[in-house]
Design an enzyme around this catalytic site. Structure first.
Site, PDB file in Angstrom:
ATOM      1  N   ALA A  20       0.814  -1.230   0.000  1.00 59.22           N
ATOM      2  CA  ALA A  20       0.000   0.000   0.000  1.00 59.22           C
ATOM      3  C   ALA A  20       0.841   1.271   0.000  1.00 59.22           C
ATOM      4  O   ALA A  20       0.287   2.359   0.100  1.00 59.22           O
ATOM      5  CB  ALA A  20      -0.925  -0.013   1.215  1.00 59.22           C
ATOM      6  N   SER A  21       2.153   1.152  -0.119  1.00 59.23           N
ATOM      7  CA  SER A  21       2.981   2.356   0.037  1.00 59.23           C
ATOM      8  C   SER A  21       3.164   3.141  -1.256  1.00 59.23           C
ATOM      9  O   SER A  21       3.672   4.260  -1.235  1.00 59.23           O
ATOM     10  CB  SER A  21       4.346   1.986   0.620  1.00 59.23           C
ATOM     11  OG  SER A  21       5.021   1.089  -0.238  1.00 59.23           O
ATOM     12  N   ASN A  97      -2.420  -7.184  -2.939  1.00 59.20           N
ATOM     13  CA  ASN A  97      -1.964  -6.352  -4.055  1.00 59.20           C
ATOM     14  C   ASN A  97      -0.492  -6.548  -4.397  1.00 59.20           C
ATOM     15  O   ASN A  97      -0.073  -6.272  -5.522  1.00 59.20           O
ATOM     16  CB  ASN A  97      -2.242  -4.877  -3.705  1.00 59.20           C
ATOM     17  CG  ASN A  97      -1.552  -3.922  -4.644  1.00 59.20           C
ATOM     18  OD1 ASN A  97      -1.891  -3.850  -5.830  1.00 59.20           O
ATOM     19  ND2 ASN A  97      -0.544  -3.220  -4.152  1.00 59.20           N
ATOM     20  N   TYR A 166       6.583 -14.576 -13.621  1.00 62.48           N
ATOM     21  CA  TYR A 166       5.535 -13.599 -13.263  1.00 62.48           C
ATOM     22  C   TYR A 166       4.184 -14.062 -13.806  1.00 62.48           C
ATOM     23  O   TYR A 166       3.180 -14.111 -13.077  1.00 62.48           O
ATOM     24  CB  TYR A 166       5.908 -12.232 -13.835  1.00 62.48           C
ATOM     25  CG  TYR A 166       4.897 -11.135 -13.601  1.00 62.48           C
ATOM     26  CD1 TYR A 166       4.707 -10.583 -12.340  1.00 62.48           C
ATOM     27  CD2 TYR A 166       4.138 -10.617 -14.659  1.00 62.48           C
ATOM     28  CE1 TYR A 166       3.788  -9.550 -12.134  1.00 62.48           C
ATOM     29  CE2 TYR A 166       3.226  -9.590 -14.459  1.00 62.48           C
ATOM     30  CZ  TYR A 166       3.050  -9.057 -13.192  1.00 62.48           C
ATOM     31  OH  TYR A 166       2.142  -8.038 -12.996  1.00 62.48           O
TER      32      TYR A 166
HETATM   33  N1  LIG Z   1       1.731  -1.414 -12.782  1.00 66.17           N
HETATM   34  C1  LIG Z   1       1.178  -2.173 -13.709  1.00 66.17           C
HETATM   35  O1  LIG Z   1       1.168  -1.853 -14.910  1.00 66.17           O
HETATM   36  C2  LIG Z   1       0.538  -3.467 -13.327  1.00 66.17           C
HETATM   37  C3  LIG Z   1      -0.118  -4.199 -14.330  1.00 66.17           C
HETATM   38  C4  LIG Z   1      -0.728  -5.399 -14.007  1.00 66.17           C
HETATM   39  C5  LIG Z   1      -0.699  -5.858 -12.711  1.00 66.17           C
HETATM   40  N2  LIG Z   1      -0.045  -5.136 -11.747  1.00 66.17           N
HETATM   41  C6  LIG Z   1      -0.037  -5.685 -10.387  1.00 66.17           C
HETATM   42  O2  LIG Z   1      -0.509  -4.715  -9.484  1.00 66.17           O
HETATM   43  C7  LIG Z   1       0.109  -4.909  -8.211  1.00 66.17           C
HETATM   44  C8  LIG Z   1       0.725  -3.598  -7.747  1.00 66.17           C
HETATM   45  O3  LIG Z   1       1.662  -3.189  -8.727  1.00 66.17           O
HETATM   46  P1  LIG Z   1       2.345  -1.744  -8.711  1.00 66.17           P
HETATM   47  O4  LIG Z   1       2.664  -1.448 -10.111  1.00 66.17           O
HETATM   48  O5  LIG Z   1       1.551  -0.801  -7.900  1.00 66.17           O
HETATM   49  O6  LIG Z   1       3.714  -2.102  -7.940  1.00 66.17           O
HETATM   50  P2  LIG Z   1       4.797  -1.139  -7.258  1.00 66.17           P
HETATM   51  O7  LIG Z   1       4.594   0.278  -7.626  1.00 66.17           O
HETATM   52  O8  LIG Z   1       6.114  -1.788  -7.509  1.00 66.17           O
HETATM   53  O9  LIG Z   1       4.456  -1.261  -5.675  1.00 66.17           O
HETATM   54  C9  LIG Z   1       4.667  -2.483  -5.017  1.00 66.17           C
HETATM   55  C10 LIG Z   1       4.211  -2.371  -3.580  1.00 66.17           C
HETATM   56  O10 LIG Z   1       4.405  -3.637  -2.940  1.00 66.17           O
HETATM   57  C11 LIG Z   1       5.275  -3.501  -1.798  1.00 66.17           C
HETATM   58  N3  LIG Z   1       6.058  -4.734  -1.703  1.00 66.17           N
HETATM   59  C12 LIG Z   1       6.929  -5.233  -2.603  1.00 66.17           C
HETATM   60  N4  LIG Z   1       7.436  -6.406  -2.167  1.00 66.17           N
HETATM   61  C13 LIG Z   1       6.852  -6.639  -0.960  1.00 66.17           C
HETATM   62  C14 LIG Z   1       6.961  -7.694  -0.005  1.00 66.17           C
HETATM   63  N5  LIG Z   1       7.777  -8.750  -0.197  1.00 66.17           N
HETATM   64  N6  LIG Z   1       6.218  -7.608   1.126  1.00 66.17           N
HETATM   65  C15 LIG Z   1       5.393  -6.554   1.348  1.00 66.17           C
HETATM   66  N7  LIG Z   1       5.251  -5.540   0.482  1.00 66.17           N
HETATM   67  C16 LIG Z   1       5.972  -5.583  -0.655  1.00 66.17           C
HETATM   68  C17 LIG Z   1       6.090  -2.227  -2.115  1.00 66.17           C
HETATM   69  O11 LIG Z   1       6.597  -1.579  -0.943  1.00 66.17           O
HETATM   70  P3  LIG Z   1       8.023  -2.001  -0.294  1.00 66.17           P
HETATM   71  O12 LIG Z   1       9.003  -2.034  -1.428  1.00 66.17           O
HETATM   72  O13 LIG Z   1       8.304  -0.967   0.737  1.00 66.17           O
HETATM   73  O14 LIG Z   1       7.794  -3.340   0.311  1.00 66.17           O
HETATM   74  C18 LIG Z   1       5.012  -1.362  -2.757  1.00 66.17           C
HETATM   75  O15 LIG Z   1       4.160  -0.800  -1.775  1.00 66.17           O
HETATM   76  C19 LIG Z   1       1.114  -6.051  -8.417  1.00 66.17           C
HETATM   77  O16 LIG Z   1       0.537  -7.250  -8.016  1.00 66.17           O
HETATM   78  C20 LIG Z   1       1.350  -6.046  -9.912  1.00 66.17           C
HETATM   79  O17 LIG Z   1       1.765  -7.293 -10.396  1.00 66.17           O
HETATM   80  C21 LIG Z   1       0.563  -3.957 -12.017  1.00 66.17           C
END
Ligand SMILES: NC(=O)c1ccc[n+]([C@@H]2O[C@H](COP(=O)([O-])OP(=O)(O)OC[C@H]3O[C@@H](n4cnc5c(N)ncnc54)[C@H](OP(=O)(O)O)[C@@H]3O)[C@@H](O)[C@H]2O)c1
Length: 259
Positions: A20-21, A97, A166
Protein backbone atom coordinates in the site's frame (compact mmCIF):
# COMPACT_ATOMS: atom_id res chain seq x y z
CA UNK A 1 -26.95 9.54 -1.55
CA UNK A 2 -29.67 6.88 -2.00
CA UNK A 3 -29.70 3.38 -0.51
CA UNK A 4 -28.14 1.86 -3.62
CA UNK A 5 -25.20 4.29 -3.43
CA UNK A 6 -24.65 3.17 0.16
CA UNK A 7 -23.94 -0.37 -1.05
CA UNK A 8 -20.84 0.95 -2.84
CA UNK A 9 -19.42 2.34 0.38
CA UNK A 10 -17.11 0.55 2.81
CA UNK A 11 -18.39 2.19 6.01
CA UNK A 12 -18.50 -0.87 8.21
CA UNK A 13 -15.43 -2.56 6.80
CA UNK A 14 -11.85 -2.77 8.01
CA UNK A 15 -9.70 -3.05 4.89
CA UNK A 16 -6.13 -4.41 4.84
CA UNK A 17 -4.11 -3.61 1.70
CA UNK A 18 -0.74 -5.18 0.97
CA UNK A 19 1.79 -3.19 -1.03
CA UNK A 20 0.00 0.00 0.00
CA UNK A 21 2.98 2.36 0.04
CA UNK A 22 2.90 3.31 -3.65
CA UNK A 23 1.44 2.59 -7.07
CA UNK A 24 -1.84 0.70 -7.32
CA UNK A 25 -1.86 -0.22 -3.60
CA UNK A 26 -1.62 3.45 -2.63
CA UNK A 27 -4.59 4.27 -4.90
CA UNK A 28 -6.61 1.43 -3.37
CA UNK A 29 -5.83 2.75 0.13
CA UNK A 30 -6.99 6.26 -0.77
CA UNK A 31 -10.14 4.85 -2.42
CA UNK A 32 -10.93 2.72 0.66
CA UNK A 33 -10.62 5.75 2.92
CA UNK A 34 -12.78 7.85 0.60
CA UNK A 35 -15.36 5.04 0.57
CA UNK A 36 -15.63 5.47 4.33
CA UNK A 37 -13.77 2.36 5.53
CA UNK A 38 -14.03 1.93 9.30
CA UNK A 39 -10.29 1.24 9.34
CA UNK A 40 -7.54 1.08 6.72
CA UNK A 41 -4.48 -1.08 7.34
CA UNK A 42 -1.52 -0.18 5.14
CA UNK A 43 1.28 -2.71 4.77
CA UNK A 44 4.56 -2.92 2.84
CA UNK A 45 8.14 -3.68 3.83
CA UNK A 46 9.36 -0.11 4.29
CA UNK A 47 7.61 2.11 6.83
CA UNK A 48 8.55 5.45 5.20
CA UNK A 49 6.28 4.94 2.18
CA UNK A 50 3.44 3.79 4.42
CA UNK A 51 3.72 6.90 6.58
CA UNK A 52 3.57 9.09 3.46
CA UNK A 53 0.30 7.41 2.42
CA UNK A 54 -1.02 7.72 5.97
CA UNK A 55 -0.33 11.48 5.79
CA UNK A 56 -2.10 11.68 2.43
CA UNK A 57 -5.17 9.89 3.78
CA UNK A 58 -5.28 11.83 7.06
CA UNK A 59 -7.51 14.67 5.76
CA UNK A 60 -10.16 12.11 4.76
CA UNK A 61 -10.48 11.33 8.45
CA UNK A 62 -10.61 7.55 8.49
CA UNK A 63 -8.50 5.60 11.04
CA UNK A 64 -5.29 4.27 9.51
CA UNK A 65 -2.78 1.76 10.85
CA UNK A 66 0.62 1.13 9.23
CA UNK A 67 2.34 -2.25 9.56
CA UNK A 68 5.74 -3.04 8.08
CA UNK A 69 5.72 -6.64 6.85
CA UNK A 70 7.23 -8.88 4.21
CA UNK A 71 4.32 -10.82 2.72
CA UNK A 72 6.60 -13.56 1.43
CA UNK A 73 7.50 -14.45 5.02
CA UNK A 74 5.08 -16.59 7.03
CA UNK A 75 5.96 -15.18 10.47
CA UNK A 76 5.89 -11.61 9.20
CA UNK A 77 2.43 -12.13 7.66
CA UNK A 78 1.03 -13.67 10.83
CA UNK A 79 2.42 -10.79 12.90
CA UNK A 80 0.94 -8.29 10.40
CA UNK A 81 -2.52 -9.80 10.74
CA UNK A 82 -2.21 -9.91 14.56
CA UNK A 83 -1.26 -6.22 14.51
CA UNK A 84 -4.34 -5.36 12.42
CA UNK A 85 -6.58 -7.44 14.70
CA UNK A 86 -5.17 -5.71 17.79
CA UNK A 87 -5.78 -2.32 16.19
CA UNK A 88 -9.31 -2.83 14.82
CA UNK A 89 -10.60 -6.11 16.25
CA UNK A 90 -11.32 -7.58 12.83
CA UNK A 91 -10.42 -7.54 9.14
CA UNK A 92 -13.36 -7.53 6.70
CA UNK A 93 -11.58 -6.99 3.41
CA UNK A 94 -8.15 -8.20 2.35
CA UNK A 95 -6.61 -6.74 -0.80
CA UNK A 96 -3.75 -8.95 -1.98
CA UNK A 97 -1.96 -6.35 -4.06
CA UNK A 98 1.75 -7.15 -3.71
CA UNK A 99 3.39 -8.50 -6.84
CA UNK A 100 5.90 -7.74 -9.52
CA UNK A 101 8.72 -8.96 -11.70
CA UNK A 102 12.34 -7.97 -11.14
CA UNK A 103 13.79 -9.55 -14.29
CA UNK A 104 12.80 -10.15 -17.90
CA UNK A 105 14.58 -13.07 -19.61
CA UNK A 106 13.59 -16.04 -21.75
CA UNK A 107 12.66 -19.19 -19.85
CA UNK A 108 15.93 -20.86 -20.90
CA UNK A 109 17.88 -18.16 -19.06
CA UNK A 110 15.65 -18.01 -15.97
CA UNK A 111 17.48 -19.02 -12.79
CA UNK A 112 15.71 -21.34 -10.37
CA UNK A 113 16.25 -18.83 -7.56
CA UNK A 114 14.66 -16.02 -9.55
CA UNK A 115 11.74 -18.26 -10.50
CA UNK A 116 11.12 -19.17 -6.84
CA UNK A 117 11.41 -15.59 -5.62
CA UNK A 118 8.96 -14.37 -8.26
CA UNK A 119 6.42 -17.04 -7.34
CA UNK A 120 6.88 -16.21 -3.66
CA UNK A 121 6.21 -12.54 -4.36
CA UNK A 122 3.19 -13.04 -6.63
CA UNK A 123 1.59 -16.26 -5.41
CA UNK A 124 2.86 -17.45 -2.02
CA UNK A 125 2.29 -13.94 -0.64
CA UNK A 126 -1.42 -14.18 -1.48
CA UNK A 127 -1.62 -17.69 -0.03
CA UNK A 128 0.03 -16.67 3.27
CA UNK A 129 -1.97 -13.47 3.66
CA UNK A 130 -5.31 -15.01 2.67
CA UNK A 131 -4.70 -17.92 5.05
CA UNK A 132 -3.88 -15.66 7.99
CA UNK A 133 -6.98 -13.50 7.43
CA UNK A 134 -9.35 -16.43 6.80
CA UNK A 135 -8.18 -17.99 10.06
CA UNK A 136 -9.47 -14.90 11.88
CA UNK A 137 -12.82 -15.34 10.09
CA UNK A 138 -13.01 -18.99 11.10
CA UNK A 139 -13.01 -17.94 14.75
CA UNK A 140 -16.04 -15.66 14.23
CA UNK A 141 -18.13 -17.11 11.39
CA UNK A 142 -21.11 -15.65 9.66
CA UNK A 143 -20.35 -12.10 8.51
CA UNK A 144 -21.45 -11.88 4.88
CA UNK A 145 -19.57 -8.65 4.13
CA UNK A 146 -16.15 -10.25 4.22
CA UNK A 147 -14.13 -10.67 1.07
CA UNK A 148 -10.73 -10.91 -0.57
CA UNK A 149 -9.73 -8.99 -3.68
CA UNK A 150 -6.52 -10.16 -5.33
CA UNK A 151 -4.65 -8.04 -7.85
CA UNK A 152 -3.72 -10.21 -10.81
CA UNK A 153 -2.74 -8.86 -14.20
CA UNK A 154 -3.63 -9.10 -17.87
CA UNK A 155 -0.75 -11.59 -17.55
CA UNK A 156 -3.19 -13.77 -15.55
CA UNK A 157 -4.75 -14.67 -18.92
CA UNK A 158 -2.07 -14.24 -21.59
CA UNK A 159 1.46 -15.50 -22.08
CA UNK A 160 4.20 -12.87 -22.10
CA UNK A 161 7.63 -13.60 -23.57
CA UNK A 162 10.47 -13.30 -21.01
CA UNK A 163 8.11 -13.14 -18.04
CA UNK A 164 7.39 -16.83 -17.46
CA UNK A 165 7.65 -16.76 -13.65
CA UNK A 166 5.54 -13.60 -13.26
CA UNK A 167 2.90 -14.80 -15.72
CA UNK A 168 2.79 -18.27 -14.12
CA UNK A 169 2.28 -16.71 -10.69
CA UNK A 170 -0.42 -14.38 -11.99
CA UNK A 171 -2.22 -17.27 -13.73
CA UNK A 172 -2.07 -19.28 -10.49
CA UNK A 173 -3.78 -16.42 -8.63
CA UNK A 174 -6.86 -17.12 -10.77
CA UNK A 175 -6.89 -20.68 -9.40
CA UNK A 176 -6.45 -19.40 -5.86
CA UNK A 177 -9.23 -16.83 -6.30
CA UNK A 178 -11.70 -19.37 -7.70
CA UNK A 179 -10.87 -22.05 -5.13
CA UNK A 180 -11.29 -19.56 -2.30
CA UNK A 181 -14.60 -18.42 -3.82
CA UNK A 182 -15.92 -21.97 -3.50
CA UNK A 183 -14.42 -22.58 -0.05
CA UNK A 184 -15.71 -19.33 1.38
CA UNK A 185 -19.16 -19.19 -0.26
CA UNK A 186 -20.96 -21.24 2.43
CA UNK A 187 -19.93 -18.62 5.02
CA UNK A 188 -21.07 -15.77 2.74
CA UNK A 189 -17.53 -14.47 2.22
CA UNK A 190 -16.28 -13.77 -1.32
CA UNK A 191 -13.06 -13.89 -3.35
CA UNK A 192 -12.43 -12.02 -6.60
CA UNK A 193 -9.55 -10.91 -8.80
CA UNK A 194 -8.87 -7.64 -10.58
CA UNK A 195 -6.60 -7.83 -13.60
CA UNK A 196 -5.03 -4.55 -14.74
CA UNK A 197 -3.07 -4.26 -17.96
CA UNK A 198 -0.58 -1.36 -17.85
CA UNK A 199 -0.46 1.35 -15.19
CA UNK A 200 2.28 3.95 -14.68
CA UNK A 201 3.98 2.88 -11.43
CA UNK A 202 7.52 2.08 -10.26
CA UNK A 203 6.94 -1.47 -11.50
CA UNK A 204 6.58 -0.33 -15.10
CA UNK A 205 9.49 2.16 -15.22
CA UNK A 206 11.14 0.22 -18.06
CA UNK A 207 7.89 0.01 -20.06
CA UNK A 208 7.38 3.77 -19.74
CA UNK A 209 10.16 4.38 -22.28
CA UNK A 210 8.54 5.96 -25.37
CA UNK A 211 9.19 3.07 -27.74
CA UNK A 212 7.54 0.41 -25.56
CA UNK A 213 4.82 2.79 -24.46
CA UNK A 214 3.79 3.69 -28.01
CA UNK A 215 3.87 0.04 -29.06
CA UNK A 216 1.77 -1.02 -26.05
CA UNK A 217 -0.77 1.76 -26.58
CA UNK A 218 -1.25 0.62 -30.16
CA UNK A 219 -2.51 -2.70 -28.72
CA UNK A 220 -5.03 -1.07 -26.38
CA UNK A 221 -8.38 -0.16 -28.01
CA UNK A 222 -8.89 2.73 -25.56
CA UNK A 223 -5.52 4.10 -26.64
CA UNK A 224 -3.96 4.71 -23.23
CA UNK A 225 -2.70 3.04 -20.06
CA UNK A 226 -4.91 2.91 -16.96
CA UNK A 227 -4.70 5.33 -14.07
CA UNK A 228 -4.10 3.52 -10.76
CA UNK A 229 -7.37 5.07 -9.55
CA UNK A 230 -9.27 3.25 -12.31
CA UNK A 231 -8.02 -0.05 -10.89
CA UNK A 232 -8.77 1.08 -7.33
CA UNK A 233 -12.40 1.87 -8.16
CA UNK A 234 -12.97 -1.68 -9.42
CA UNK A 235 -11.35 -3.06 -6.27
CA UNK A 236 -13.68 -0.86 -4.21
CA UNK A 237 -16.73 -2.17 -6.06
CA UNK A 238 -15.74 -5.81 -5.53
CA UNK A 239 -14.91 -5.14 -1.86
CA UNK A 240 -18.26 -3.45 -1.26
CA UNK A 241 -21.67 -4.97 -0.61
CA UNK A 242 -22.70 -3.74 -4.08
CA UNK A 243 -20.86 -6.88 -5.29
CA UNK A 244 -22.64 -9.13 -2.77
CA UNK A 245 -23.38 -11.83 -5.38
CA UNK A 246 -20.02 -11.59 -7.18
CA UNK A 247 -17.50 -14.26 -6.25
CA UNK A 248 -14.86 -16.17 -8.20
CA UNK A 249 -14.89 -13.36 -10.76
CA UNK A 250 -11.82 -12.09 -12.59
CA UNK A 251 -12.36 -8.54 -13.79
CA UNK A 252 -10.08 -7.16 -16.49
CA UNK A 253 -9.23 -3.46 -16.23
CA UNK A 254 -7.44 -3.26 -19.55
CA UNK A 255 -9.02 -0.66 -21.83
CA UNK A 256 -10.23 -3.47 -24.09
CA UNK A 257 -6.79 -5.04 -24.59
CA UNK A 258 -8.23 -8.57 -24.36
CA UNK A 259 -11.43 -7.76 -26.26
N1 LIG B 1 1.73 -1.41 -12.78
C1 LIG B 1 1.18 -2.17 -13.71
O1 LIG B 1 1.17 -1.85 -14.91
C2 LIG B 1 0.54 -3.47 -13.33
C3 LIG B 1 -0.12 -4.20 -14.33
C4 LIG B 1 -0.73 -5.40 -14.01
C5 LIG B 1 -0.70 -5.86 -12.71
N2 LIG B 1 -0.05 -5.14 -11.75
C6 LIG B 1 -0.04 -5.69 -10.39
O2 LIG B 1 -0.51 -4.72 -9.48
C7 LIG B 1 0.11 -4.91 -8.21
C8 LIG B 1 0.72 -3.60 -7.75
O3 LIG B 1 1.66 -3.19 -8.73
P1 LIG B 1 2.34 -1.74 -8.71
O4 LIG B 1 2.66 -1.45 -10.11
O5 LIG B 1 1.55 -0.80 -7.90
O6 LIG B 1 3.71 -2.10 -7.94
P2 LIG B 1 4.80 -1.14 -7.26
O7 LIG B 1 4.59 0.28 -7.63
O8 LIG B 1 6.11 -1.79 -7.51
O9 LIG B 1 4.46 -1.26 -5.68
C9 LIG B 1 4.67 -2.48 -5.02
C10 LIG B 1 4.21 -2.37 -3.58
O10 LIG B 1 4.40 -3.64 -2.94
C11 LIG B 1 5.28 -3.50 -1.80
N3 LIG B 1 6.06 -4.73 -1.70
C12 LIG B 1 6.93 -5.23 -2.60
N4 LIG B 1 7.44 -6.41 -2.17
C13 LIG B 1 6.85 -6.64 -0.96
C14 LIG B 1 6.96 -7.69 0.00
N5 LIG B 1 7.78 -8.75 -0.20
N6 LIG B 1 6.22 -7.61 1.13
C15 LIG B 1 5.39 -6.55 1.35
N7 LIG B 1 5.25 -5.54 0.48
C16 LIG B 1 5.97 -5.58 -0.66
C17 LIG B 1 6.09 -2.23 -2.12
O11 LIG B 1 6.60 -1.58 -0.94
P3 LIG B 1 8.02 -2.00 -0.29
O12 LIG B 1 9.00 -2.03 -1.43
O13 LIG B 1 8.30 -0.97 0.74
O14 LIG B 1 7.79 -3.34 0.31
C18 LIG B 1 5.01 -1.36 -2.76
O15 LIG B 1 4.16 -0.80 -1.77
C19 LIG B 1 1.11 -6.05 -8.42
O16 LIG B 1 0.54 -7.25 -8.02
C20 LIG B 1 1.35 -6.05 -9.91
O17 LIG B 1 1.76 -7.29 -10.40
C21 LIG B 1 0.56 -3.96 -12.02
Amino acid sequence: MNAADGAFRLDRKVVLITGASRGIGRAIAVEAAEAGAEGVVLTARRPAGLEAVRAEIAPIGRPVECVAADVTDEESVDAMVRHAMDAFGRIDVLVNNVGGASFKVPLADTRAGGWRKTLELNLTSAFLTSRAVIRTWRDTPGDAGRNIVTVGSSGSFHGRPELSAYVSGKHALVGLTKTLARELAPSGARSNLVAPHLVETDLTTAQQQPEFRDESIAQIPMGRWAEAEEVARVVRFLASDAASYVTGACVLVDGGHAA
